[in-house]
Design a protein around this motif. Structure first.
Motif, PDB file in Angstrom:
ATOM      1  N   LEU C  51       0.846  -1.115  -0.037  1.00 41.97           N
ATOM      2  CA  LEU C  51      -0.109  -0.050   0.093  1.00 41.97           C
ATOM      3  C   LEU C  51       0.923   1.237   0.137  1.00 41.97           C
ATOM      4  O   LEU C  51       0.438   2.373  -0.257  1.00 41.97           O
ATOM      5  CB  LEU C  51      -0.952   0.175   1.179  1.00 41.97           C
ATOM      6  CG  LEU C  51      -2.102  -1.023   1.546  1.00 41.97           C
ATOM      7  CD1 LEU C  51      -2.503  -1.483   2.751  1.00 41.97           C
ATOM      8  CD2 LEU C  51      -2.964  -1.006   0.239  1.00 41.97           C
ATOM      9  N   GLY C  52       2.149   1.166   0.379  1.00 43.60           N
ATOM     10  CA  GLY C  52       3.060   2.354   0.653  1.00 43.60           C
ATOM     11  C   GLY C  52       3.010   3.420  -0.494  1.00 43.60           C
ATOM     12  O   GLY C  52       2.911   4.482  -0.512  1.00 43.60           O
ATOM     13  N   GLY C  53       3.290   2.743  -1.794  1.00 44.89           N
ATOM     14  CA  GLY C  53       3.549   3.438  -2.944  1.00 44.89           C
ATOM     15  C   GLY C  53       2.309   4.239  -3.156  1.00 44.89           C
ATOM     16  O   GLY C  53       2.377   5.438  -3.667  1.00 44.89           O
ATOM     17  N   GLY C  54       1.192   3.611  -3.207  1.00 42.30           N
ATOM     18  CA  GLY C  54       0.015   4.396  -3.507  1.00 42.30           C
ATOM     19  C   GLY C  54      -0.106   5.511  -2.727  1.00 42.30           C
ATOM     20  O   GLY C  54      -1.002   6.608  -2.910  1.00 42.30           O
ATOM     21  N   LEU C  55      -0.255   5.108  -1.382  1.00 40.73           N
ATOM     22  CA  LEU C  55      -0.437   5.926  -0.251  1.00 40.73           C
ATOM     23  C   LEU C  55       0.397   7.558  -0.350  1.00 40.73           C
ATOM     24  O   LEU C  55       0.122   8.464  -0.198  1.00 40.73           O
ATOM     25  CB  LEU C  55       0.045   5.354   1.061  1.00 40.73           C
ATOM     26  CG  LEU C  55      -0.622   6.211   2.372  1.00 40.73           C
ATOM     27  CD1 LEU C  55      -1.890   6.615   2.379  1.00 40.73           C
ATOM     28  CD2 LEU C  55      -0.240   5.443   3.460  1.00 40.73           C
ATOM     29  N   ILE C  56       1.715   7.117  -0.610  1.00 34.29           N
ATOM     30  CA  ILE C  56       2.786   8.295  -0.590  1.00 34.29           C
ATOM     31  C   ILE C  56       2.259   9.081  -2.145  1.00 34.29           C
ATOM     32  O   ILE C  56       2.383  10.360  -1.926  1.00 34.29           O
ATOM     33  CB  ILE C  56       4.214   7.789  -0.852  1.00 34.29           C
ATOM     34  CG1 ILE C  56       4.706   7.448   0.411  1.00 34.29           C
ATOM     35  CG2 ILE C  56       5.085   8.746  -1.330  1.00 34.29           C
ATOM     36  CD1 ILE C  56       6.107   6.801   0.511  1.00 34.29           C
TER      37      ILE C  56
END
Lengths: 214, 214, 214
Positions: C51-56
């Protein structure tokens, strides 16, 4: 209310980005060898220092970061980081330039952060908070990315103190009806002067000292 | 839909901020000497613990952080951090107070985070996620800023488990039509009780143990 | 302008999330024992990588994160992390799967980040920046949470280089009027191929090498 219409001029914002980029790359260059920062790493740290303060300010304010609004922010930051890398060779021992640039950058980001928050309708106390975060945010991002202990937490809280003094002066002047340009300049100048005086009277450059000690 | 109209009352939010600030400063005071956290550092950690949970919640939800909406959040957090610093001397060995405060703070931030997410129209599963992030976010921010290994990642995942259980209970009760006040209180209570029981039965305070071990 | 109407299809976004979750859990499993990552920690790292990439990306763009828009993002990420944990036992020594998954994930997040930025009206240069941040952001979050030196800063800047090359190709093709699907696929493919070629010619897997060295 003209407050809502005030925006920081692009050239002023880009000046802060450029100085931050040069300072960040100079700072990171002093590291080469110890922690294997390659050239791309130095350029990245310079870019982070140039853009970090404004990015943190805009994330806090929940507005689209100004660095995404046009192409010049990134180009300026990367170019400034490259300039800083080129200067790092001849200037390795000229710490005073790093100190002065650092003071100017903290002062500019603190003043711009506070002014933007006030212009968006944020009350006085949190506006000072946004200014302090903008001023010290680039350095915190740098330390976290480089895996260093965050400088502001140890020894050298003078960073936050200098930024805080300038931002408080700014909101007080603004509360007395003085316009953003004059109050912003006063806040910028107070922060920069406190930082420089702290170094002159050897209260500081604690960050650099700490790093060299390691 | 009344959902969209529900807001967490200011006094409740400020209570969470105040308890978080006291707990954070008490926690950080236990460090003095080992890692050279100066007084300003302790105050800063207290403030981060008071405001971090709400800030992370609002950043995730892409709304202007509530701490920027009026002056009281920052004043409460800083004042609470100072109270925590004053209490740290006499209470250094009274770990049980730190534990209870910690449980209350996690419970409050978890419940408020979940409720705010639901009220903004976020579906059930991500609403639980927002609640857990709000509950553990202050601690993660603290660990990153202090350069500690993030406690939640090692040993003591009971933090996230306690917060998750409370937030799940909250969304389940909400899905059955129970209003935010009752379901929020139930979620808060479950999280706090799990945390306290974990300590009583020595499943925990893993974070503190780990730190003392170093 | 149809630009504003373009959205990344849910299945494509969920594919990136799922591959990221599997890769993250596989990666984190290699750590067990050394730093006491418990099972919940491994699951958490997998979820962060998914999820990190989309969240950032969404935090930078100041829009509500897509992972909060429906229940499937979190369910996919957690399920993928569990799959990754189950595969970790039999596949411990099959590093090539980790490498290929990693290359696909970086390519997907880079392309989706750039496309989403362009579709929201961000100019070309900062759109590339958003794409790079989305591509490498999950890894940075992971390293910060695990208390590792951020891989991208040291040795293996090839991560950022691969992501940057793909994102630049994407915006150039887009500027020539090629639609998002074709230009996005080209950018994705270029990033993934550079990453895989770098490993084949032993320019890399610097991250893993560095970690094994510790």
């Amino acid at each position: 209310m003209t407050d809502q219409l005030f925006t920081i001029p692009l050239w002023a914002d880009l000046t802060a980005v450029g100085l931050g980029g040069v300072q960040g790359a100079l700072f990171a260059s002093g590291f080469r060898g110890q922690r294997r920062l390659d050239l791309l790493g130095v350029a990245l740290i310079g870019t982070v220092m140039g853009l970090g303060g404004g990015l943190i300010r805009d994330l806090l304010l929940a507005v689209r970061p100004s660095m995404l609004s046009n192409n010049w922010y990134l180009i300026t930051a990367v170019a400034a980081a490259l300039v800083g890398m080129l200067l790092a060779g001849p200037l390795r021992r000229v710490n005073s330039l790093i100190v002065v640039l650092d003071a100017l950058v903290i002062g500019l980001f603190g003043a711009f952060g506070t002014v933007k928050a006030l212009a968006l309708g944020v009350p006085l106390v949190p506006a000072v908070f946004v200014g302090i975060c903008a001023a010290v945010g680039g350095g915190i991002l740098r330390d976290v990315i480089m895996g260093l202990p965050v400088a502001i937490m140890h020894v050298g809280s003078l960073y936050a103190v200098a930024a805080g003094a300038g931002c408080v002066l700014l909101v007080v002047l603004h509360a007395f009806g003085i316009d953003y340009i004059v109050s912003g300049f006063a806040g910028f100048a107070l922060t920069a002067v406190i930082r420089i005086l702290a170094v002159v009277f050897d209260l500081s450059l604690p960050e650099q000292r700490m790093l060299y000690r390691r």
